[in-house]
Design a protein around this motif. Structure first.
Motif, PDB file in Angstrom:
ATOM      1  N   GLY A 151      41.132 -21.850 -22.397  1.00  0.00           N
ATOM      2  CA  GLY A 151      41.822 -23.230 -22.093  1.00  0.00           C
ATOM      3  C   GLY A 151      43.050 -23.171 -22.102  1.00  0.00           C
ATOM      4  O   GLY A 151      43.909 -23.935 -21.151  1.00  0.00           O
ATOM      5  N   ALA A 181      50.169 -29.851 -19.212  1.00  0.00           N
ATOM      6  CA  ALA A 181      49.176 -29.333 -20.151  1.00  0.00           C
ATOM      7  C   ALA A 181      48.546 -30.416 -20.908  1.00  0.00           C
ATOM      8  O   ALA A 181      47.212 -30.569 -20.750  1.00  0.00           O
ATOM      9  CB  ALA A 181      49.518 -28.211 -20.850  1.00  0.00           C
ATOM     10  N   GLY A 182      49.099 -31.399 -21.420  1.00  0.00           N
ATOM     11  CA  GLY A 182      48.533 -32.590 -22.190  1.00  0.00           C
ATOM     12  C   GLY A 182      47.684 -31.840 -23.133  1.00  0.00           C
ATOM     13  O   GLY A 182      47.716 -31.128 -24.105  1.00  0.00           O
ATOM     14  N   PRO A 183      46.456 -32.797 -23.081  1.00  0.00           N
ATOM     15  CA  PRO A 183      45.286 -32.265 -24.104  1.00  0.00           C
ATOM     16  C   PRO A 183      44.469 -30.965 -23.838  1.00  0.00           C
ATOM     17  O   PRO A 183      43.890 -30.376 -24.815  1.00  0.00           O
ATOM     18  CB  PRO A 183      44.249 -33.441 -23.666  1.00  0.00           C
ATOM     19  CG  PRO A 183      44.485 -34.112 -22.629  1.00  0.00           C
ATOM     20  CD  PRO A 183      46.068 -33.798 -22.050  1.00  0.00           C
ATOM     21  N   ASN A 184      44.571 -30.546 -22.634  1.00  0.00           N
ATOM     22  CA  ASN A 184      43.807 -29.439 -21.924  1.00  0.00           C
ATOM     23  C   ASN A 184      43.966 -27.858 -22.964  1.00  0.00           C
ATOM     24  O   ASN A 184      42.629 -27.329 -23.128  1.00  0.00           O
ATOM     25  CB  ASN A 184      44.107 -29.228 -20.737  1.00  0.00           C
ATOM     26  CG  ASN A 184      43.586 -30.225 -19.751  1.00  0.00           C
ATOM     27  OD1 ASN A 184      43.577 -31.327 -20.039  1.00  0.00           O
ATOM     28  ND2 ASN A 184      43.411 -29.882 -18.505  1.00  0.00           N
ATOM     29  N   PRO A 185      44.767 -27.633 -23.384  1.00  0.00           N
ATOM     30  CA  PRO A 185      44.956 -26.435 -23.859  1.00  0.00           C
ATOM     31  C   PRO A 185      44.379 -26.423 -25.576  1.00  0.00           C
ATOM     32  O   PRO A 185      44.701 -25.279 -26.415  1.00  0.00           O
ATOM     33  CB  PRO A 185      46.221 -25.648 -23.950  1.00  0.00           C
ATOM     34  CG  PRO A 185      47.133 -27.000 -23.986  1.00  0.00           C
ATOM     35  CD  PRO A 185      46.371 -28.338 -23.532  1.00  0.00           C
ATOM     36  N   MET A 242      44.557 -32.605 -30.288  1.00  0.00           N
ATOM     37  CA  MET A 242      43.521 -32.788 -28.854  1.00  0.00           C
ATOM     38  C   MET A 242      43.970 -33.833 -27.958  1.00  0.00           C
ATOM     39  O   MET A 242      43.185 -34.481 -27.276  1.00  0.00           O
ATOM     40  CB  MET A 242      42.177 -33.223 -29.540  1.00  0.00           C
ATOM     41  CG  MET A 242      41.322 -32.113 -30.194  1.00  0.00           C
ATOM     42  SD  MET A 242      41.586 -30.451 -29.334  1.00  0.00           S
ATOM     43  CE  MET A 242      40.505 -30.660 -27.961  1.00  0.00           C
ATOM     44  N   GLY A 243      45.288 -33.951 -27.790  1.00  0.00           N
ATOM     45  CA  GLY A 243      45.850 -34.881 -26.982  1.00  0.00           C
ATOM     46  C   GLY A 243      45.638 -36.353 -27.158  1.00  0.00           C
ATOM     47  O   GLY A 243      45.935 -37.155 -26.146  1.00  0.00           O
ATOM     48  N   MET A 244      45.128 -36.855 -28.412  1.00  0.00           N
ATOM     49  CA  MET A 244      44.953 -38.119 -28.550  1.00  0.00           C
ATOM     50  C   MET A 244      45.972 -38.983 -29.006  1.00  0.00           C
ATOM     51  O   MET A 244      46.030 -40.125 -29.534  1.00  0.00           O
ATOM     52  CB  MET A 244      43.654 -38.321 -29.473  1.00  0.00           C
ATOM     53  CG  MET A 244      42.429 -37.785 -29.056  1.00  0.00           C
ATOM     54  SD  MET A 244      41.108 -37.916 -30.231  1.00  0.00           S
ATOM     55  CE  MET A 244      39.921 -36.538 -29.438  1.00  0.00           C
ATOM     56  N   GLY A 245      47.391 -38.293 -28.766  1.00  0.00           N
ATOM     57  CA  GLY A 245      48.676 -39.211 -29.269  1.00  0.00           C
ATOM     58  C   GLY A 245      48.886 -38.514 -30.742  1.00  0.00           C
ATOM     59  O   GLY A 245      48.188 -38.712 -31.632  1.00  0.00           O
TER      60      GLY A 245
ATOM     61  N   THR B  82      36.972 -27.091 -21.331  1.00  0.00           N
ATOM     62  CA  THR B  82      37.743 -28.013 -20.603  1.00  0.00           C
ATOM     63  C   THR B  82      37.126 -28.755 -19.503  1.00  0.00           C
ATOM     64  O   THR B  82      36.599 -28.124 -18.754  1.00  0.00           O
ATOM     65  CB  THR B  82      39.176 -27.375 -20.209  1.00  0.00           C
ATOM     66  OG1 THR B  82      39.559 -26.497 -21.213  1.00  0.00           O
ATOM     67  CG2 THR B  82      40.285 -28.301 -19.796  1.00  0.00           C
ATOM     68  N   TYR B  84      38.045 -30.598 -16.838  1.00  0.00           N
ATOM     69  CA  TYR B  84      38.489 -30.866 -15.410  1.00  0.00           C
ATOM     70  C   TYR B  84      37.751 -30.044 -14.228  1.00  0.00           C
ATOM     71  O   TYR B  84      37.611 -30.498 -13.102  1.00  0.00           O
ATOM     72  CB  TYR B  84      39.931 -30.815 -15.140  1.00  0.00           C
ATOM     73  CG  TYR B  84      40.540 -29.444 -15.266  1.00  0.00           C
ATOM     74  CD1 TYR B  84      40.485 -28.357 -14.045  1.00  0.00           C
ATOM     75  CD2 TYR B  84      40.822 -28.723 -16.405  1.00  0.00           C
ATOM     76  CE1 TYR B  84      40.732 -27.357 -14.130  1.00  0.00           C
ATOM     77  CE2 TYR B  84      41.023 -27.363 -16.066  1.00  0.00           C
ATOM     78  CZ  TYR B  84      41.185 -26.609 -15.344  1.00  0.00           C
ATOM     79  OH  TYR B  84      41.631 -25.230 -15.295  1.00  0.00           O
ATOM     80  N   LYS B 104      36.530 -31.826 -23.258  1.00  0.00           N
ATOM     81  CA  LYS B 104      38.023 -32.116 -23.765  1.00  0.00           C
ATOM     82  C   LYS B 104      38.767 -31.948 -22.475  1.00  0.00           C
ATOM     83  O   LYS B 104      38.431 -31.241 -21.501  1.00  0.00           O
ATOM     84  CB  LYS B 104      38.231 -30.940 -25.009  1.00  0.00           C
ATOM     85  CG  LYS B 104      38.382 -29.566 -24.339  1.00  0.00           C
ATOM     86  CD  LYS B 104      38.762 -28.507 -24.998  1.00  0.00           C
ATOM     87  CE  LYS B 104      38.770 -27.280 -24.646  1.00  0.00           C
ATOM     88  NZ  LYS B 104      40.185 -26.924 -23.786  1.00  0.00           N
ATOM     89  N   GLY B 105      39.982 -32.642 -22.707  1.00  0.00           N
ATOM     90  CA  GLY B 105      40.992 -32.565 -21.528  1.00  0.00           C
ATOM     91  C   GLY B 105      40.717 -33.913 -20.743  1.00  0.00           C
ATOM     92  O   GLY B 105      39.454 -34.257 -20.484  1.00  0.00           O
ATOM     93  N   LYS B 106      41.584 -33.734 -19.819  1.00  0.00           N
ATOM     94  CA  LYS B 106      41.844 -34.838 -18.809  1.00  0.00           C
ATOM     95  C   LYS B 106      40.990 -34.756 -17.771  1.00  0.00           C
ATOM     96  O   LYS B 106      40.539 -33.629 -17.281  1.00  0.00           O
ATOM     97  CB  LYS B 106      43.319 -34.758 -18.198  1.00  0.00           C
ATOM     98  CG  LYS B 106      44.482 -35.124 -19.019  1.00  0.00           C
ATOM     99  CD  LYS B 106      45.768 -34.828 -18.314  1.00  0.00           C
ATOM    100  CE  LYS B 106      46.415 -33.408 -18.245  1.00  0.00           C
ATOM    101  NZ  LYS B 106      47.559 -33.309 -17.635  1.00  0.00           N
ATOM    102  N   TYR B 175      43.916 -40.754 -23.753  1.00  0.00           N
ATOM    103  CA  TYR B 175      45.001 -39.559 -23.587  1.00  0.00           C
ATOM    104  C   TYR B 175      46.528 -40.231 -23.239  1.00  0.00           C
ATOM    105  O   TYR B 175      47.443 -40.174 -23.896  1.00  0.00           O
ATOM    106  CB  TYR B 175      44.785 -38.718 -22.614  1.00  0.00           C
ATOM    107  CG  TYR B 175      43.582 -37.845 -23.314  1.00  0.00           C
ATOM    108  CD1 TYR B 175      43.359 -37.190 -24.276  1.00  0.00           C
ATOM    109  CD2 TYR B 175      42.826 -37.136 -22.249  1.00  0.00           C
ATOM    110  CE1 TYR B 175      42.486 -36.096 -24.689  1.00  0.00           C
ATOM    111  CE2 TYR B 175      41.732 -36.494 -22.473  1.00  0.00           C
ATOM    112  CZ  TYR B 175      41.492 -36.080 -23.797  1.00  0.00           C
ATOM    113  OH  TYR B 175      40.573 -35.142 -23.894  1.00  0.00           O
TER     114      TYR B 175
END
Lengths: 283, 186
Positions: A151, A181-185, A242-245, B82, B84, B104-106, B175
């Protein structure tokens, strides 16, 4: 010439692989705890709590921290006064990797890049490992290891900038990569940045930057200052756990700088998820 | 303000419409695992009007490729992968009755639009919490595509599996909202 037996290398690598899958290293754990204390978002704090609980379950019940137990990546320093007996060093590292991934009940994640067929019965269980060598003085072999998840590799990027873009160009590029990348990694992340060298040297440097103890500054004070600036800039993005802010997106930035060609400014950004599983052994 | 829900699968339209981005849901019941390769096969079956290996109506799919179980355990570590990579397949499944996805992820706009049009949600689970999440899976059985190994379709029984609503059926996205709240502009 000091001799080291193939079987001893296999055993050392195997034990390291098994241990690392279930034991989050101290440096990563410390950074997660700090992030949990500093985080302002209640949602992100809850995620960080889960991550600390997960690390505890993994350690005490010997369950892998993450189902993505990674590709095995090694940086190996080989003393030039060492001779490996009974087989090659590369074979020994691969064999130890395979045995560790099987005996540790870890996932076989290597596949053919076109057919996507798993290679466990073709090349070997989670093989081949990715191995980088350096020849150094002395009669020892130092093996540094990371279990690198997919990821965070997927959001990593390299670009060759124009020299005129300078340090600000590097900051802009790193921000662009982490923002996209935001929440993805799986944030909070550790960011490895390789600057200079050639195209591939920058990429390998950015990988090696992730092998450093989390948060330990570069020994060059100017580079250490640059790391601090990047860390500050990246945490302004607000991505959070986890990108939730949240306020804690990046646990550490490690920069490795290399001399480069007068015409180029290569930059590579390699991202490490919060499950920074690394270890080393010296033989 | 985020709410806490306890839901049991299969999910109904009413369940879905009660969920808002940011809500925490503890899921119990049966859920199904699938990653890229399994998704491709499911969509091919739908296109060829063939029978699916499980009932899609009200179902929840978990994007996960677990580690092998230790002897005596139903499953190994099992956190989300992930999402996507499933974006090109999910809208077709949602159109045919899928109510929830866990990953998880966008997600892309097509998935968000499908959630809105056909009443479905996208849940986020905590990536890298595979040891913790694997423990909440009480039973696991491969029901299709065993040859795909970690990517096979498994039927899981879960108890109070913790997820957060990322994309709800109203077009909201946690997100984007969460990040906006904590972003520091120059």
């Amino acid at each position: 010439m000091r001799e080291i037996a193939y079987d001893d290398i296999v055993k050392a690598v195997k034990n390291m692989v098994i241990h690392t899958a279930t034991n989050l290293p101290e440096d990563a754990l410390k950074k997660l705890k700090e992030a949990h204390e500093k985080e302002k978002s209640p949602v992100a704090r809850k995620v960080l709590e889960q991550l600390l609980e997960n690390a505890e379950i993994a350690r005490t019940e010997k369950r892998p921290l993450c189902q993505d137990t990674g590709l095995a990546v090694y940086f190996v320093k080989v003393g030039q006064d060492v001779h490996v007996t009974g087989g090659t060093l590369t074979d020994a590292i691969n064999k130890g990797t395979e045995e560790g991934y099987i005996e540790g009940y870890l996932r076989a994640s290597t596949c053919d890049c076109f057919t996507r067929a798993n290679l466990k019965d073709v090349i070997g269980y989670n093989l081949p490992a990715v191995i980088h060598y350096d020849i150094v003085e002395g009669d020892k072999i130092e093996i540094e290891y990371a279990a690198k998840g997919g990821g965070s590799e997927n959001v990593s990027r390299a670009r060759v900038l124009a020299p005129a873009q300078g340090p600000q160009g590097v900051i802009d590029f790193v921000k662009e990569v982490i923002s996209e990348a935001g929440p993805n990694p799986c944030p909070p992340i550790i960011v490895g940045v390789g600057i200079g060298g050639t195209f591939e040297k920058a990429a390998i440097s950015s990988k090696y930057a992730l092998f450093r103890e989390a948060g330990k500054p570069n020994p060059d004070p100017a580079v250490a200052e640059f790391e601090k600036e990047l860390l500050y800039e990246l945490n302004k993005l607000g991505i959070g756990a986890m990108g939730m802010g949240g306020t804690e997106t990046v646990l550490a930035v490690h920069v490795e700088k290399n001399p480069c060609h007068i015409a180029s400014l290569p930059v590579s950004v390699n991202v490490q998820c919060h499950s920074s599983r690394h270890n080393h052994v010296t033989l | 303000m985020s709410q806490v829900h306890y839901l049991t699968t299969p999910l109904t339209d009413e369940d879905i419409m009660n969920l808002k981005a940011g809500d925490i849901v503890y899921l119990s019941g049966t859920i199904f695992t699938a990653r890229d390769a399994a998704h491709k096969r499911l969509v091919d079956l739908i296109e060829n009007k063939e029978e699916l290996p499980f009932q899609l109506d009200g179902a929840v799919i978990y994007f996960v490729g677990p580690t092998p179980p230790k002897p005596g355990e139903p499953i190994g570590s099992a956190g989300p992968t992930t999402s996507y990579r499933m974006d090109s397949y999910s809208p077709t499944l949602i159109k045919h009755g899928l109510k929830g996805m866990i990953g998880k992820g966008k997600r892309n706009q097509a998935v968000k639009d499908a959630c809105k049009e056909y009443k479905a949600v996208y849940f986020g689970a905590t990536g890298g919490a595979g040891a913790l999440l694997g423990k909440l899976i009480k039973e696991a059985k491969v029901i299709a595509y065993e040859e795909l190994g970690p990517e096979a379709i498994r039927m899981l029984k879960v108890e109070n599996f913790p997820v957060t609503v990322i994309n709800d059926a109203y077009g909201r996205d946690l997100y984007e909202e969460g990040r906006k709240q904590y972003e520091v502009k120059d």
